[in-house]
Design a protein around this motif. Structure first.
Motif, mmCIF file in Angstrom:
data_model
loop_
_atom_site.group_PDB
_atom_site.id
_atom_site.type_symbol
_atom_site.label_atom_id
_atom_site.label_comp_id
_atom_site.label_asym_id
_atom_site.label_seq_id
_atom_site.Cartn_x
_atom_site.Cartn_y
_atom_site.Cartn_z
ATOM 1 N N LEU A 72 69.522 56.255 33.720
ATOM 2 C CA LEU A 72 69.685 57.605 34.241
ATOM 3 C C LEU A 72 70.134 57.451 35.687
ATOM 4 C CD1 LEU A 72 66.412 59.228 32.881
ATOM 5 C CD2 LEU A 72 68.710 59.519 31.976
ATOM 6 N N ILE A 73 71.089 58.246 36.110
ATOM 7 C CA ILE A 73 71.625 58.126 37.462
ATOM 8 C C ILE A 73 71.495 59.468 38.148
ATOM 9 C CG2 ILE A 73 73.666 57.611 38.842
ATOM 10 C CD1 ILE A 73 74.577 55.796 36.540
ATOM 11 N N THR A 74 71.007 59.442 39.383
ATOM 12 C CA THR A 74 70.858 60.664 40.165
ATOM 13 C C THR A 74 71.062 60.334 41.636
ATOM 14 O OG1 THR A 74 69.450 62.599 40.541
ATOM 15 C CG2 THR A 74 68.353 60.460 40.446
ATOM 16 N N THR A 75 71.055 61.352 42.465
ATOM 17 C CA THR A 75 71.142 61.173 43.909
ATOM 18 C C THR A 75 69.990 61.926 44.557
ATOM 19 O OG1 THR A 75 72.501 63.127 44.295
ATOM 20 C CG2 THR A 75 73.671 61.076 43.819
ATOM 21 N N MET A 76 69.748 61.647 45.824
ATOM 22 C CA MET A 76 68.673 62.334 46.538
ATOM 23 C C MET A 76 68.990 63.813 46.737
ATOM 24 S SD MET A 76 66.197 60.316 46.980
ATOM 25 C CE MET A 76 65.207 61.108 48.203
ATOM 26 N N ARG A 77 70.265 64.178 46.701
ATOM 27 C CA ARG A 77 70.651 65.575 46.881
ATOM 28 C C ARG A 77 70.661 66.368 45.580
ATOM 29 N NH1 ARG A 77 73.342 62.504 50.282
ATOM 30 N NH2 ARG A 77 75.196 62.124 49.067
ATOM 31 N N ASP A 78 70.415 65.697 44.466
ATOM 32 C CA ASP A 78 70.419 66.357 43.162
ATOM 33 C C ASP A 78 69.233 67.315 43.060
ATOM 34 O OD1 ASP A 78 70.643 67.105 40.529
ATOM 35 O OD2 ASP A 78 70.464 65.082 39.712
#
Length: 121
Positions: A72-78
């Protein structure tokens, strides 16, 4: 050597801690072949905590994605960061958080420290 303990002439992290078959497998998963990358991979896979990789050339990023299968891939701004984190923890899926800034979401800290426990059966 001064105490007559057996040791190699030039001990390395690779010779001491890792299996050559596993290193070969990492290299088929796009890990660069230099010693620094191999030593970093040893620390990433064998560490007590999850690593923070500063990776301007995206080499570790490619290797981790290939090694983890389908993380799973995400960012801190998600806006869905906490949902993705919960899904990863509940289902035992790898999670790759990209583009970290100066601060980390407080909910990530226990996970990064591997301060987790199992509940139920």
């Amino acid at each position: 050597r001064a105490r007559n303990l057996p040791c190699a002439e030039k001990p390395t992290l690779l010779d001491t801690l890792e299996d050559p078959v596993r290193v070969r497998e990492w290299r088929t998963q796009l890990l660069p072949t230099d010693d620094v990358s191999t030593n970093n991979a040893i620390l990433v896979t064998g560490g007590r905590r999850y690593p923070l990789c500063i990776d301007p050339q995206m080499q570790a990023h490619r290797w981790i994605r290939k090694m983890a299968g389908n993380p799973l891939i995400t960012t801190m701004r998600d806006t869905n960061l906490l949902r993705v984190l919960e899904q990863a923890v509940r289902n035992g899926r790898p999670l790759l958080v990209e583009d970290l800034g100066e601060t980390i979401e407080p909910a990530l800290i226990p996970v990064l420290q591997k301060a987790t426990f199992r509940q139920g059966t």
